[in-house]
Design a protein around this motif. Structure first.
Motif, short mmCIF file in Angstrom:
data_model
loop_
_atom_site.label_atom_id
_atom_site.label_comp_id
_atom_site.label_asym_id
_atom_site.label_seq_id
_atom_site.Cartn_x
_atom_site.Cartn_y
_atom_site.Cartn_z
N LEU A 83 18.18 22.90 17.42
CA LEU A 83 17.31 23.60 18.28
C LEU A 83 17.36 25.23 18.38
O LEU A 83 16.66 25.80 18.70
CB LEU A 83 17.69 22.78 19.55
N SER A 84 18.81 25.60 18.37
CA SER A 84 19.13 26.84 18.44
C SER A 84 18.35 27.90 17.52
O SER A 84 18.05 28.88 17.58
CB SER A 84 20.77 27.24 18.44
N ILE A 85 18.41 26.91 16.24
CA ILE A 85 17.53 27.99 15.01
C ILE A 85 16.16 27.86 15.27
O ILE A 85 15.59 29.13 15.10
CB ILE A 85 17.89 27.18 13.89
N ALA A 86 15.57 26.86 16.00
CA ALA A 86 14.13 26.60 15.90
C ALA A 86 13.82 27.87 17.18
O ALA A 86 12.46 28.18 17.02
CB ALA A 86 13.65 25.40 16.67
N ASP A 112 14.37 26.22 22.67
CA ASP A 112 13.32 25.66 22.21
C ASP A 112 12.50 24.53 23.37
O ASP A 112 13.42 24.19 24.35
CB ASP A 112 13.93 24.72 21.12
N ALA A 113 11.44 24.04 23.31
CA ALA A 113 10.99 23.33 24.26
C ALA A 113 11.50 21.68 24.26
O ALA A 113 11.45 21.35 25.51
CB ALA A 113 9.41 22.89 23.75
N ASP A 114 12.04 21.46 23.36
CA ASP A 114 12.84 20.25 23.24
C ASP A 114 14.16 20.27 24.05
O ASP A 114 15.03 19.20 24.13
CB ASP A 114 12.90 19.57 21.93
N ALA A 115 14.61 21.55 24.14
CA ALA A 115 16.23 21.51 24.53
C ALA A 115 16.10 21.26 26.09
O ALA A 115 15.28 21.37 26.98
CB ALA A 115 16.54 23.20 24.56
N GLU A 116 17.49 20.65 26.56
CA GLU A 116 17.78 20.37 27.86
C GLU A 116 18.85 21.53 28.33
O GLU A 116 19.29 22.22 27.38
CB GLU A 116 18.34 19.10 27.79
N PRO A 117 19.01 21.54 29.69
CA PRO A 117 19.75 22.93 30.25
C PRO A 117 21.35 22.71 29.40
O PRO A 117 21.68 23.95 29.37
CB PRO A 117 19.92 22.37 31.78
N GLY A 118 21.99 21.63 29.12
CA GLY A 118 23.10 21.78 28.65
C GLY A 118 23.21 21.77 27.25
O GLY A 118 24.39 22.02 26.52
N ASP A 119 22.14 22.07 26.39
CA ASP A 119 22.10 22.15 25.05
C ASP A 119 22.94 23.28 24.28
O ASP A 119 23.49 23.31 23.18
CB ASP A 119 20.78 21.88 24.46
N GLY A 120 22.73 24.40 24.92
CA GLY A 120 23.37 25.83 24.60
C GLY A 120 24.65 25.52 24.48
O GLY A 120 25.51 25.70 23.62
N ALA A 189 33.77 33.44 23.32
CA ALA A 189 33.89 34.24 24.49
C ALA A 189 33.96 33.20 25.52
O ALA A 189 34.44 33.76 26.99
CB ALA A 189 32.83 35.26 24.46
N THR A 190 33.25 31.92 25.56
CA THR A 190 33.14 30.90 26.72
C THR A 190 34.06 29.93 26.47
O THR A 190 33.60 28.80 27.12
CB THR A 190 31.60 30.83 26.69
N ALA A 191 34.93 30.15 25.69
CA ALA A 191 35.87 29.06 25.36
C ALA A 191 36.68 28.44 26.70
O ALA A 191 37.09 27.35 26.85
CB ALA A 191 36.93 29.33 24.16
N ASP A 192 36.70 29.43 27.40
CA ASP A 192 37.23 29.08 28.74
C ASP A 192 36.52 28.55 29.94
O ASP A 192 36.80 28.62 30.92
CB ASP A 192 38.29 30.21 29.52
N GLY A 193 35.18 28.37 29.47
CA GLY A 193 34.06 27.89 30.63
C GLY A 193 33.42 28.63 31.39
O GLY A 193 32.54 28.33 32.06
N ASP A 194 33.67 30.14 30.76
CA ASP A 194 32.63 30.94 31.51
C ASP A 194 31.06 30.82 30.88
O ASP A 194 30.96 30.27 29.71
CB ASP A 194 33.15 32.44 31.20
N GLN A 195 30.31 31.13 31.92
CA GLN A 195 28.80 30.77 31.35
C GLN A 195 28.39 32.11 30.68
O GLN A 195 28.54 33.12 31.29
CB GLN A 195 28.02 30.35 32.64
N PRO A 196 27.71 31.85 29.56
CA PRO A 196 26.94 33.21 28.89
C PRO A 196 25.96 33.97 29.59
O PRO A 196 25.86 35.06 29.31
CB PRO A 196 26.78 32.79 27.56
N SER A 197 25.11 33.28 30.47
CA SER A 197 24.18 33.97 31.18
C SER A 197 23.23 34.63 30.25
O SER A 197 22.78 34.22 29.41
CB SER A 197 24.39 34.43 32.49
#
Length: 227
Positions: A83-86, A112-120, A189-197
């Protein structure tokens, strides 16, 4: 008698029995569901402690179905990674002539259109785990590699070149590497739980700038790269 059975009877063919074949769309969505469940289980319990049968059970499927769709338990991460590549490929296809690629990525990159909020975050989970899991790392790199011919076709069309031109292929490989590096940097950079925004867009834009050295539509791509 159903219409299907009546048609079969009229043609002399035996009516089909059992469940209807799964549509390609439904298959895609179900593979994504399995992929999400597998990544969550890998994250929670570790790859070694998670079996393919457990992943199948988590989404209410038979183990036979899981193993028919995935050769290894680790390969179930591929649909979410794809999905990230698409999304990156789709963004390149929307690249307007009057804007640099760097500017376009900042303004236009979206899931991507098929992605859900948590897919990233699931993608980042796989990338983080791949540092210590060679099988996951291999799949991540294979997914990336598959994108290169598609990227080459987009770059070639953009510049009026042949997709097999070595300069175009190198440019496509550079763009592919930019996506990989940006994703891996954000995962770390987000390994500690920070959101990338908005950081993913900015990081992707920066890596693309480094990869293309500011190339825009219509600029020639020479052996030494854009000036």
């Amino acid at each position: 008698m159903s219409a299907e059975a009546a048609e079969s009877a009229a043609s002399g063919a035996a009516p089909r029995r059992g469940r209807r074949p799964m549509s390609e769309r439904r298959r895609t969505l179900q593979r994504l569901e399995i992929s999400r469940a597998g990544i969550r289980l890998f994250r929670e319990h570790g790859v070694a402690a998670t079996s393919g049968d457990q992943i199948a059970e988590a989404v209410g499927l038979s183990a036979r179905t899981f193993w028919r769709w995935f050769r290894t338990k680790e390969s179930c991460v591929e649909p979410v990674l794809s999905l990230s590549i698409a999304a990156f490929v789709a963004c390149l296809r929307r690249w307007p002539a009057e804007r640099s690629l760097e500017q376009h990525l900042v303004a236009d990159y979206r899931a991507d259109a098929d992605a859900e909020p948590g897919d990233g975050e699931l993608v980042f989970d796989v990338v983080r785990m791949s540092a210590g899991e060679p099988a996951l790392r291999a799949i991540w790199l294979v997914v990336q590699e598959r994108a290169e011919p598609v990227l080459a076709a987009i770059v070639a069309e953009r510049l009026g070149r042949d997709p097999d031109d070595v300069e175009v292929r190198v440019q496509a490989a550079a763009l592919n590497a930019a996506l990989r590096i940006a994703t891996e940097d954000i995962a770390a950079a987000t390994a500690d739980g920070d959101q990338p925004s908005e950081e993913l867009r900015a990081r992707l834009s920066a890596t693309v700038r480094a990869a293309t050295r500011g190339v825009v539509a219509g600029d020639p791509v020479g052996p030494a790269g854009p000036g």
